[in-house]
Design a protein around this motif. Structure first.
Motif, PDB file in Angstrom:
ATOM      1  N   GLU A   1       1.880  17.316 -20.143  1.00 41.31           N
ATOM      2  CA  GLU A   1       2.124  17.837 -18.800  1.00 41.31           C
ATOM      3  C   GLU A   1       0.932  17.573 -17.890  1.00 41.31           C
ATOM      4  OE1 GLU A   1       2.026  20.511 -15.468  1.00 41.31           O
ATOM      5  OE2 GLU A   1       0.763  20.854 -17.224  1.00 41.31           O
ATOM      6  N   ILE A   2      -0.266  17.737 -18.411  1.00 39.55           N
ATOM      7  CA  ILE A   2      -1.476  17.466 -17.620  1.00 39.55           C
ATOM      8  C   ILE A   2      -1.553  15.984 -17.250  1.00 39.55           C
ATOM      9  CG2 ILE A   2      -4.003  17.356 -17.740  1.00 39.55           C
ATOM     10  CD1 ILE A   2      -3.854  19.991 -19.376  1.00 39.55           C
ATOM     11  N   SER A   3      -1.173  15.113 -18.182  1.00 43.58           N
ATOM     12  CA  SER A   3      -1.180  13.667 -17.904  1.00 43.58           C
ATOM     13  C   SER A   3      -0.229  13.324 -16.768  1.00 43.58           C
ATOM     14  CB  SER A   3      -0.775  12.890 -19.160  1.00 43.58           C
ATOM     15  OG  SER A   3      -1.700  13.097 -20.182  1.00 43.58           O
ATOM     16  N   ILE A   4       0.936  13.927 -16.762  1.00 44.19           N
ATOM     17  CA  ILE A   4       1.909  13.701 -15.686  1.00 44.19           C
ATOM     18  C   ILE A   4       1.318  14.173 -14.355  1.00 44.19           C
ATOM     19  CG2 ILE A   4       4.150  14.422 -14.766  1.00 44.19           C
ATOM     20  CD1 ILE A   4       5.141  14.524 -17.687  1.00 44.19           C
ATOM     21  N   SER A   5       0.677  15.320 -14.382  1.00 48.07           N
ATOM     22  CA  SER A   5       0.069  15.874 -13.174  1.00 48.07           C
ATOM     23  C   SER A   5      -1.030  14.962 -12.632  1.00 48.07           C
ATOM     24  CB  SER A   5      -0.513  17.258 -13.494  1.00 48.07           C
ATOM     25  OG  SER A   5      -1.233  17.754 -12.412  1.00 48.07           O
ATOM     26  N   VAL A   6      -1.884  14.476 -13.505  1.00 48.80           N
ATOM     27  CA  VAL A   6      -2.974  13.596 -13.091  1.00 48.80           C
ATOM     28  C   VAL A   6      -2.417  12.298 -12.506  1.00 48.80           C
ATOM     29  CG1 VAL A   6      -4.882  12.178 -13.971  1.00 48.80           C
ATOM     30  CG2 VAL A   6      -4.684  14.578 -14.648  1.00 48.80           C
ATOM     31  N   ASN A   7      -1.396  11.728 -13.136  1.00 47.71           N
ATOM     32  CA  ASN A   7      -0.797  10.491 -12.614  1.00 47.71           C
ATOM     33  C   ASN A   7      -0.190  10.706 -11.232  1.00 47.71           C
ATOM     34  OD1 ASN A   7      -1.542   8.948 -14.808  1.00 47.71           O
ATOM     35  ND2 ASN A   7       0.355   9.328 -15.912  1.00 47.71           N
ATOM     36  N   ALA A   8       0.457  11.854 -11.030  1.00 45.00           N
ATOM     37  CA  ALA A   8       1.040  12.146  -9.713  1.00 45.00           C
ATOM     38  C   ALA A   8      -0.057  12.280  -8.662  1.00 45.00           C
ATOM     39  CB  ALA A   8       1.863  13.429  -9.785  1.00 45.00           C
ATOM     40  N   LEU A   9      -1.151  12.912  -9.013  1.00 41.72           N
ATOM     41  CA  LEU A   9      -2.255  13.051  -8.062  1.00 41.72           C
ATOM     42  C   LEU A   9      -2.891  11.700  -7.746  1.00 41.72           C
ATOM     43  CD1 LEU A   9      -3.952  16.320  -9.353  1.00 41.72           C
ATOM     44  CD2 LEU A   9      -2.668  16.004  -7.226  1.00 41.72           C
ATOM     45  N   ARG A  10      -2.954  10.832  -8.733  1.00 45.98           N
ATOM     46  CA  ARG A  10      -3.507   9.486  -8.491  1.00 45.98           C
ATOM     47  C   ARG A  10      -2.656   8.702  -7.506  1.00 45.98           C
ATOM     48  NH1 ARG A  10      -5.577   8.364 -14.509  1.00 45.98           N
ATOM     49  NH2 ARG A  10      -7.670   9.155 -14.214  1.00 45.98           N
ATOM     50  N   VAL A  11      -1.354   8.880  -7.552  1.00 40.02           N
ATOM     51  CA  VAL A  11      -0.464   8.209  -6.600  1.00 40.02           C
ATOM     52  C   VAL A  11      -0.796   8.674  -5.185  1.00 40.02           C
ATOM     53  CG1 VAL A  11       1.940   8.052  -5.820  1.00 40.02           C
ATOM     54  CG2 VAL A  11       1.399   7.779  -8.241  1.00 40.02           C
ATOM     55  N   HIS A  12      -0.989   9.990  -5.011  1.00 43.06           N
ATOM     56  CA  HIS A  12      -1.355  10.514  -3.695  1.00 43.06           C
ATOM     57  C   HIS A  12      -2.715   9.990  -3.251  1.00 43.06           C
ATOM     58  CE1 HIS A  12       1.920  13.238  -2.898  1.00 43.06           C
ATOM     59  NE2 HIS A  12       1.829  13.707  -4.129  1.00 43.06           N
ATOM     60  N   LEU A  13      -3.661   9.973  -4.163  1.00 42.47           N
ATOM     61  CA  LEU A  13      -5.001   9.488  -3.819  1.00 42.47           C
ATOM     62  C   LEU A  13      -4.991   8.000  -3.502  1.00 42.47           C
ATOM     63  CD1 LEU A  13      -7.214  11.401  -6.403  1.00 42.47           C
ATOM     64  CD2 LEU A  13      -7.024  11.807  -3.943  1.00 42.47           C
ATOM     65  N   LYS A  14      -4.162   7.246  -4.187  1.00 40.75           N
ATOM     66  CA  LYS A  14      -4.074   5.802  -3.945  1.00 40.75           C
ATOM     67  C   LYS A  14      -3.673   5.537  -2.493  1.00 40.75           C
ATOM     68  CE  LYS A  14      -1.579   1.698  -5.392  1.00 40.75           C
ATOM     69  NZ  LYS A  14      -0.432   1.184  -6.122  1.00 40.75           N
ATOM     70  N   ASP A  15      -2.696   6.277  -2.004  1.00 42.24           N
ATOM     71  CA  ASP A  15      -2.273   6.129  -0.605  1.00 42.24           C
ATOM     72  C   ASP A  15      -3.428   6.432   0.351  1.00 42.24           C
ATOM     73  OD1 ASP A  15       0.222   5.505  -1.541  1.00 42.24           O
ATOM     74  OD2 ASP A  15       1.098   7.471  -1.121  1.00 42.24           O
ATOM     75  N   LEU A  16      -4.180   7.495   0.078  1.00 47.61           N
ATOM     76  CA  LEU A  16      -5.302   7.861   0.944  1.00 47.61           C
ATOM     77  C   LEU A  16      -6.412   6.823   0.883  1.00 47.61           C
ATOM     78  CD1 LEU A  16      -5.580  11.695   0.251  1.00 47.61           C
ATOM     79  CD2 LEU A  16      -4.803  10.590   2.347  1.00 47.61           C
ATOM     80  N   ILE A  17      -6.693   6.315  -0.310  1.00 50.83           N
ATOM     81  CA  ILE A  17      -7.752   5.310  -0.464  1.00 50.83           C
ATOM     82  C   ILE A  17      -7.371   4.017   0.275  1.00 50.83           C
ATOM     83  CG2 ILE A  17      -8.902   3.814  -2.151  1.00 50.83           C
ATOM     84  CD1 ILE A  17      -8.815   6.249  -4.070  1.00 50.83           C
ATOM     85  N   GLU A  18      -6.115   3.600   0.154  1.00 49.70           N
ATOM     86  CA  GLU A  18      -5.660   2.400   0.860  1.00 49.70           C
ATOM     87  C   GLU A  18      -5.748   2.583   2.361  1.00 49.70           C
ATOM     88  OE1 GLU A  18      -1.742   1.568  -0.624  1.00 49.70           O
ATOM     89  OE2 GLU A  18      -2.495   0.818  -2.535  1.00 49.70           O
ATOM     90  N   GLU A  19      -5.400   3.771   2.845  1.00 50.27           N
ATOM     91  CA  GLU A  19      -5.471   4.051   4.279  1.00 50.27           C
ATOM     92  C   GLU A  19      -6.922   4.043   4.753  1.00 50.27           C
ATOM     93  OE1 GLU A  19      -4.431   7.832   7.026  1.00 50.27           O
ATOM     94  OE2 GLU A  19      -2.834   7.165   5.662  1.00 50.27           O
ATOM     95  N   THR A  20      -7.815   4.600   3.939  1.00 45.75           N
ATOM     96  CA  THR A  20      -9.244   4.620   4.284  1.00 45.75           C
ATOM     97  C   THR A  20      -9.829   3.217   4.299  1.00 45.75           C
ATOM     98  OG1 THR A  20      -9.432   6.768   3.201  1.00 45.75           O
ATOM     99  CG2 THR A  20     -11.475   5.639   3.653  1.00 45.75           C
ATOM    100  N   ASN A  21      -9.423   2.383   3.374  1.00 43.10           N
ATOM    101  CA  ASN A  21      -9.926   1.003   3.309  1.00 43.10           C
ATOM    102  C   ASN A  21      -9.475   0.172   4.512  1.00 43.10           C
ATOM    103  OD1 ASN A  21     -11.311   1.473   0.959  1.00 43.10           O
ATOM    104  ND2 ASN A  21      -9.683   0.717  -0.361  1.00 43.10           N
ATOM    105  N   LYS A  22      -8.333   0.499   5.092  1.00 46.28           N
ATOM    106  CA  LYS A  22      -7.832  -0.238   6.254  1.00 46.28           C
ATOM    107  C   LYS A  22      -8.671   0.045   7.487  1.00 46.28           C
ATOM    108  CE  LYS A  22      -3.020  -0.461   4.749  1.00 46.28           C
ATOM    109  NZ  LYS A  22      -1.663   0.008   5.008  1.00 46.28           N
ATOM    110  N   LYS A  23      -9.307   1.204   7.517  1.00 47.11           N
ATOM    111  CA  LYS A  23     -10.071   1.604   8.716  1.00 47.11           C
ATOM    112  C   LYS A  23     -11.421   1.047   8.715  1.00 47.11           C
ATOM    113  CE  LYS A  23      -7.610   5.867   9.510  1.00 47.11           C
ATOM    114  NZ  LYS A  23      -7.667   7.269   9.663  1.00 47.11           N
TER     115      LYS A  23
END
Length: 134
Positions: free
Chosen positions: A112-134
């Motif tokens: 369950e923790i692994s699923i949670s961490v993977n879901a959070l990484r998906v959210h962080l990936k979007d933020l990191i990509e958005e930050t890199n564009k700026k």
């Protein structure tokens, strides 16, 4: 092998704390699901639906974590009763089942923790990509 009544009693505090942690996780996820459901009713996006599906899986896993945790505690208490009745050979097997139940509960918790961490990484990936564009 001689099993003393104190041995299964050692699991009480650990199992109780684990069950409390599982309950807190359940309540947190339930609150998130309620918020996402309301959000989905307003904006019917696929990402919200996928997130709800992910959380539904996590709720099911938490239910099984709790089930095996409670079973472990139950079997520990039952072991103590069997020791009290002076049936040591049976107590050893029941206590072994108690430990196995706790191990299964912890394994499901890791999943369950692994699923949670993977879901959070998906959210962080979007933020990191958005930050890199700026």
């Amino acid at each position: 092998m001689n099993l003393r009544i104190e041995t299964p009693a050692l699991l009480f505090s650990a199992t109780s704390l684990i069950l409390l942690a599982y309950t807190n996780r359940f309540l947190t996820i339930a609150q998130i699901v309620r918020g996402l459901k309301k959000n989905y009713e307003d904006n019917q996006t696929k990402s919200i639906l996928l997130e709800i599906k992910n959380l539904n899986l996590r709720l099911s896993l938490i239910r099984y974590m709790q089930l095996f945790g409670v079973l472990s505690l139950f079997l520990s208490v039952f072991t103590m009763l069997v020791i009290y009745l002076n049936i040591s050979y049976l107590a050893i097997y029941i206590f072994g089942l108690s430990l196995l139940s706790l191990l299964i509960s912890l394994g499901i918790s890791f999943w369950e923790i692994s699923i949670s961490v993977n879901a959070l990484r998906v959210h962080l990936k979007d933020l990191i990509e958005e930050t890199n564009k700026k």
